[in-house]
Scaffold this motif. Sequence first.
Motif, PDB file in Angstrom:
ATOM      1  N   ARG A  62       0.866  -1.400   0.105  1.00 34.80           N
ATOM      2  CA  ARG A  62       0.167   0.062  -0.137  1.00 34.80           C
ATOM      3  C   ARG A  62       0.556   1.114   0.021  1.00 34.80           C
ATOM      4  N   LEU A  63       0.243   2.192  -0.440  1.00 36.41           N
ATOM      5  CA  LEU A  63       0.701   3.481   0.266  1.00 36.41           C
ATOM      6  C   LEU A  63       0.256   4.208   0.998  1.00 36.41           C
ATOM      7  N   LEU A  80       1.806  18.091   2.578  1.00 37.64           N
ATOM      8  CA  LEU A  80       1.059  16.343   2.671  1.00 37.64           C
ATOM      9  C   LEU A  80       2.295  15.770   1.483  1.00 37.64           C
ATOM     10  N   PHE A  81       2.228  14.948   2.610  1.00 36.27           N
ATOM     11  CA  PHE A  81       3.683  13.348   2.985  1.00 36.27           C
ATOM     12  C   PHE A  81       2.955  12.380   2.124  1.00 36.27           C
ATOM     13  N   VAL A  82       3.938  11.362   1.295  1.00 35.05           N
ATOM     14  CA  VAL A  82       3.277  10.550   0.546  1.00 35.05           C
ATOM     15  C   VAL A  82       4.862   9.087   0.677  1.00 35.05           C
ATOM     16  N   SER A  83       4.163   8.214   1.237  1.00 36.95           N
ATOM     17  CA  SER A  83       5.420   7.300   0.904  1.00 36.95           C
ATOM     18  C   SER A  83       5.556   5.856   0.872  1.00 36.95           C
ATOM     19  N   ASN A  84       5.890   4.908   0.177  1.00 32.84           N
ATOM     20  CA  ASN A  84       5.283   3.445   0.651  1.00 32.84           C
ATOM     21  C   ASN A  84       6.128   3.062   1.521  1.00 32.84           C
ATOM     22  N   SER A  85       6.549   3.639   2.788  1.00 34.33           N
ATOM     23  CA  SER A  85       6.825   2.754   4.131  1.00 34.33           C
ATOM     24  C   SER A  85       5.576   3.625   5.056  1.00 34.33           C
ATOM     25  N   PHE A  86       5.075   2.946   5.614  1.00 33.25           N
ATOM     26  CA  PHE A  86       4.642   3.451   6.915  1.00 33.25           C
ATOM     27  C   PHE A  86       5.540   3.975   7.911  1.00 33.25           C
ATOM     28  N   ILE A  87       6.718   3.154   8.449  1.00 30.83           N
ATOM     29  CA  ILE A  87       7.740   3.403   9.529  1.00 30.83           C
ATOM     30  C   ILE A  87       8.509   5.278   8.807  1.00 30.83           C
ATOM     31  N   TYR A  88       8.804   5.040   7.568  1.00 33.01           N
ATOM     32  CA  TYR A  88       9.363   6.525   7.319  1.00 33.01           C
ATOM     33  C   TYR A  88       8.401   7.410   7.295  1.00 33.01           C
ATOM     34  N   LEU A  89       7.327   7.493   6.707  1.00 31.69           N
ATOM     35  CA  LEU A  89       6.366   8.190   6.902  1.00 31.69           C
ATOM     36  C   LEU A  89       6.471   9.009   8.835  1.00 31.69           C
ATOM     37  N   LEU A  90       6.275   8.178   9.480  1.00 28.77           N
ATOM     38  CA  LEU A  90       6.321   8.359  10.933  1.00 28.77           C
ATOM     39  C   LEU A  90       7.453   9.333  10.667  1.00 28.77           C
ATOM     40  N   ALA A  91       9.223   8.543  10.449  1.00 31.00           N
ATOM     41  CA  ALA A  91      10.305   9.563  10.931  1.00 31.00           C
ATOM     42  C   ALA A  91      10.161  11.035  10.230  1.00 31.00           C
ATOM     43  N   VAL A  92       9.540  11.006   9.208  1.00 31.34           N
ATOM     44  CA  VAL A  92       9.718  12.380   8.181  1.00 31.34           C
ATOM     45  C   VAL A  92       8.613  13.536   9.373  1.00 31.34           C
ATOM     46  N   LEU A  93       7.327  12.839   9.804  1.00 36.17           N
ATOM     47  CA  LEU A  93       6.797  13.925  10.930  1.00 36.17           C
ATOM     48  C   LEU A  93       7.000  13.563  12.362  1.00 36.17           C
ATOM     49  N   THR A 104      -1.758   8.217  15.818  1.00 38.80           N
ATOM     50  CA  THR A 104      -0.526   8.452  15.323  1.00 38.80           C
ATOM     51  C   THR A 104      -0.652   9.141  16.638  1.00 38.80           C
ATOM     52  N   ALA A 105       0.545   8.730  17.073  1.00 35.89           N
ATOM     53  CA  ALA A 105       0.726   9.502  18.976  1.00 35.89           C
ATOM     54  C   ALA A 105       0.186  10.950  18.493  1.00 35.89           C
ATOM     55  N   GLN A 106       0.971  11.983  18.077  1.00 38.79           N
ATOM     56  CA  GLN A 106       0.458  13.063  18.064  1.00 38.79           C
ATOM     57  C   GLN A 106      -0.439  13.568  17.452  1.00 38.79           C
ATOM     58  N   GLY A 107      -1.384  12.567  17.454  1.00 42.14           N
ATOM     59  CA  GLY A 107      -3.243  12.640  16.731  1.00 42.14           C
ATOM     60  C   GLY A 107      -3.552  12.844  15.278  1.00 42.14           C
ATOM     61  N   ARG A 108      -2.391  12.429  14.526  1.00 41.20           N
ATOM     62  CA  ARG A 108      -2.241  13.142  13.252  1.00 41.20           C
ATOM     63  C   ARG A 108      -3.116  11.125  12.731  1.00 41.20           C
ATOM     64  N   ARG A 109      -3.932  11.541  10.994  1.00 39.56           N
ATOM     65  CA  ARG A 109      -4.142  10.387  10.821  1.00 39.56           C
ATOM     66  C   ARG A 109      -3.231   9.880   9.700  1.00 39.56           C
ATOM     67  N   ILE A 110      -2.938   8.536   9.862  1.00 39.23           N
ATOM     68  CA  ILE A 110      -2.663   8.577   8.503  1.00 39.23           C
ATOM     69  C   ILE A 110      -3.029   8.042   7.004  1.00 39.23           C
ATOM     70  N   GLN A 111      -3.169   7.950   5.790  1.00 41.14           N
ATOM     71  CA  GLN A 111      -4.478   7.404   5.165  1.00 41.14           C
ATOM     72  C   GLN A 111      -3.420   6.361   4.445  1.00 41.14           C
ATOM     73  N   LEU A 112      -4.510   5.714   4.406  1.00 41.95           N
ATOM     74  CA  LEU A 112      -4.221   4.161   4.226  1.00 41.95           C
ATOM     75  C   LEU A 112      -4.569   3.966   2.079  1.00 41.95           C
ATOM     76  N   GLN A 113      -3.364   3.390   1.296  1.00 46.08           N
ATOM     77  CA  GLN A 113      -4.344   3.576   0.241  1.00 46.08           C
ATOM     78  C   GLN A 113      -4.321   2.657  -1.051  1.00 46.08           C
ATOM     79  N   TYR A 114      -4.454   1.672  -1.351  1.00 45.86           N
ATOM     80  CA  TYR A 114      -4.549   0.096  -1.843  1.00 45.86           C
ATOM     81  C   TYR A 114      -4.749   0.651  -2.648  1.00 45.86           C
ATOM     82  N   TYR A 115      -3.690  -0.140  -3.689  1.00 46.81           N
ATOM     83  CA  TYR A 115      -4.665  -0.362  -5.904  1.00 46.81           C
ATOM     84  C   TYR A 115      -4.936   0.925  -6.536  1.00 46.81           C
TER      85      TYR A 115
END
Length: 529
Positions: free
Chosen positions: A85-86, A95-108, A139-150
Motif C-alpha cells: 500500500r501507499l 502533504l507527505f506520501v511514502s511507500n513505507s509507514f515507518i518512513y512517513l512516521l520518521a518524516v513527520l 499516530t501518537a500526536q493525533g495525526r491520521r495516516i491514510q492507507l491507499q490500496y490498489y
Amino acid sequence: MKFRMQMNAALPRLAWCAYLRQGSDIVTVEHGPWVESQVNFFFEGGWDGPYDWRGLLDAKAVLGSGAILSDDQVVFIPSSHTLERLHFCRDGDCLFVSNSFIYLLAVLDDAIDPMHVGYESEFLSVVKGYHRARKWVPTAQGRRIQLQYYRRFRIDRDLHIYTDCPPALPHFGTYEDYAGYLEGMAQQVMDNANDLRRSITYKPLATVSTGYDSPACAVIARKCGGTEAVTFCSARMELNGDVGNPQNACDDGGQIGRQLGFNVMKFDRSLYFENEAIPEAEFLATGNGGDDVVMSVLAEHLPGTVFFTGFRGDTIWDFEPQAIEDSTQFKSKDPSGASLGEFRLRLGFIHAPLPVLTMPRHDEILRISQSPEMAPWRLGGTYDRPIPRRLAESAGIERESFGQEKKAITQPFWVTLDNGAMFSAGSRQVLMAFSEELESRNRRSMRHRLRQMQATLYHWIVWRGNNLGLPLRMPISLRLLISRTGYKFHWAVAQVQDRYRPTMIGLGDPTSIPAMAPAASKIASHGSN
C-alpha cells in the motif's frame, strides 16, 4: 509541476517519500539508492509496459510504487494488488506520501500511539477487500495516516486529492486467453525490469513447492528466462493445531524445479529461529501479520531479482466462488505475502505474486476452471485447481508430484492467542521485555483496563461456546488486548524505525533539497477507467 529528487544512500534501497506544499509546483522526493527516476516519473519496481511515463500510466500490472508528473498534478501509483500500500498524511499546508509507514512516521517526527493496541487488526482488515479495509490509522500526536490500496490518486497544487481506478484488465474467455495473458504480462515485466535506461536491472527468481501455485508460477518464470529457483523443504499442514511446528510436512519442490530446468536452492523455513538479528521485526512492522518471516532466510539471494510467487492462488485458482464485488476488491483468505514490504524495500527486489494480479477477473477465471475444456485437469475433492495443474503438467511435471495435499510455509502469528513459540529465542526475550514495560504504563489508564476486561470476558464466552460446539471466533482487535504478544507491532516498529532516522526530508525545511529533474510540461492527465 516538477520533481526535486534527492538520493539518500543511508535509506533502504527502494524506500521513498514525497513532499508537497500547498500552492507550490515542487514535488520533493527523497529516496533510497535503487529507486529509479526519469524526467517525469520515479518508481521502485517494474510494470508490464515500456519503461517510460506513458507505459507506467497505462500499465495493468504494477509491481512496486512511484509517481508520474503532469503539467498541474502528480499521480501516485501503488501496486496492482493489496499486498502492499501507499501512505499519505496532510499536515497543515503540507502533504507527505511514502511507500513505507515507518518512513512517513520518521518524516513527520511522529510515532505510533502506545495506547492503541488495534493497529494489526486495522492493517489486516484489507483481507476483507480494500472497500472494507481501514482507511486510516492514528499516530501518537493525533495525526491520521491514510492507507491507499490498489487505486491511484492525483494531487494538484492546492493538495486536492482525486482517486482513479487503474487500467482495466482484458477479459478471459478460455484457458488460452488467461494463460497467454499471464505469460505475456510476466515477460513484459521482465523486459521492463531489464531496460537499459535503468540504473539497476533484475533477473527472475522462482519459488517451487509440492503445491499448486508456485509450480505454476515457476513455469511462467522459466519461460521468462529464469534459471534460479528456491524451495522450502518443510511446511505445515495449513492452519492445523500445530502451526508453530516447522517440521510437520515435506514440501520439497526440488525435483519439480529441476524438471523445469532450474538450479534449485533448498532452505528450511525454521532457520529464522537461529537468526540472532531479530528477523521477525521487519515483517511484523508492516502490520500485516508477519507470516512471511520464513522468507528472511532468502535475504542473500533476493536483491536484484523479480521474485515470482504464487500468493493468493488459493483464492483465485480454487473452486470456491465469492461475490464479484469481493473479488474486484481483492478479498482473500489470509494475509500471506502481505508482510514482505519492509524486507523488500531494504533488500531491493520486485515481488511478482502472479495469481493476485488478475483478481478483478476472478469470476471469469472461475468459469474457466469449471468449463468442460478443463475436465482433464480436474482431480475432484476439496483440493483441486485445474488451471495451475494444466500450466504445470503442460510443462512436463508429473501429475502425482504436486497438488496432492494442502500445505503452507508461512508463519501465521495472527492465528493463535499464544504465539510466543513462533518467535526466535532472542526476539521472544526482547519482545516480552518490551511488552511488559509498555503494558505497565498502559495499565495506568482506566480505559485500557476496561477494554482488557471486555476482551477477557469475550474470550471466556468464545471458549465456552466452542466447548458447546458453537463456531465462535474472537476478533483480532480483542485478542491483541490479552495476548502476551499483543504489542508485537509496537515492538516491531521500534526495532525497524532506526533505518529511517537518516531522513533529510520533513517538517523542517524539505525545500532545501537541491532540484534534479524538471517535469515535462505536456503530459496528459488520465482519469478513471
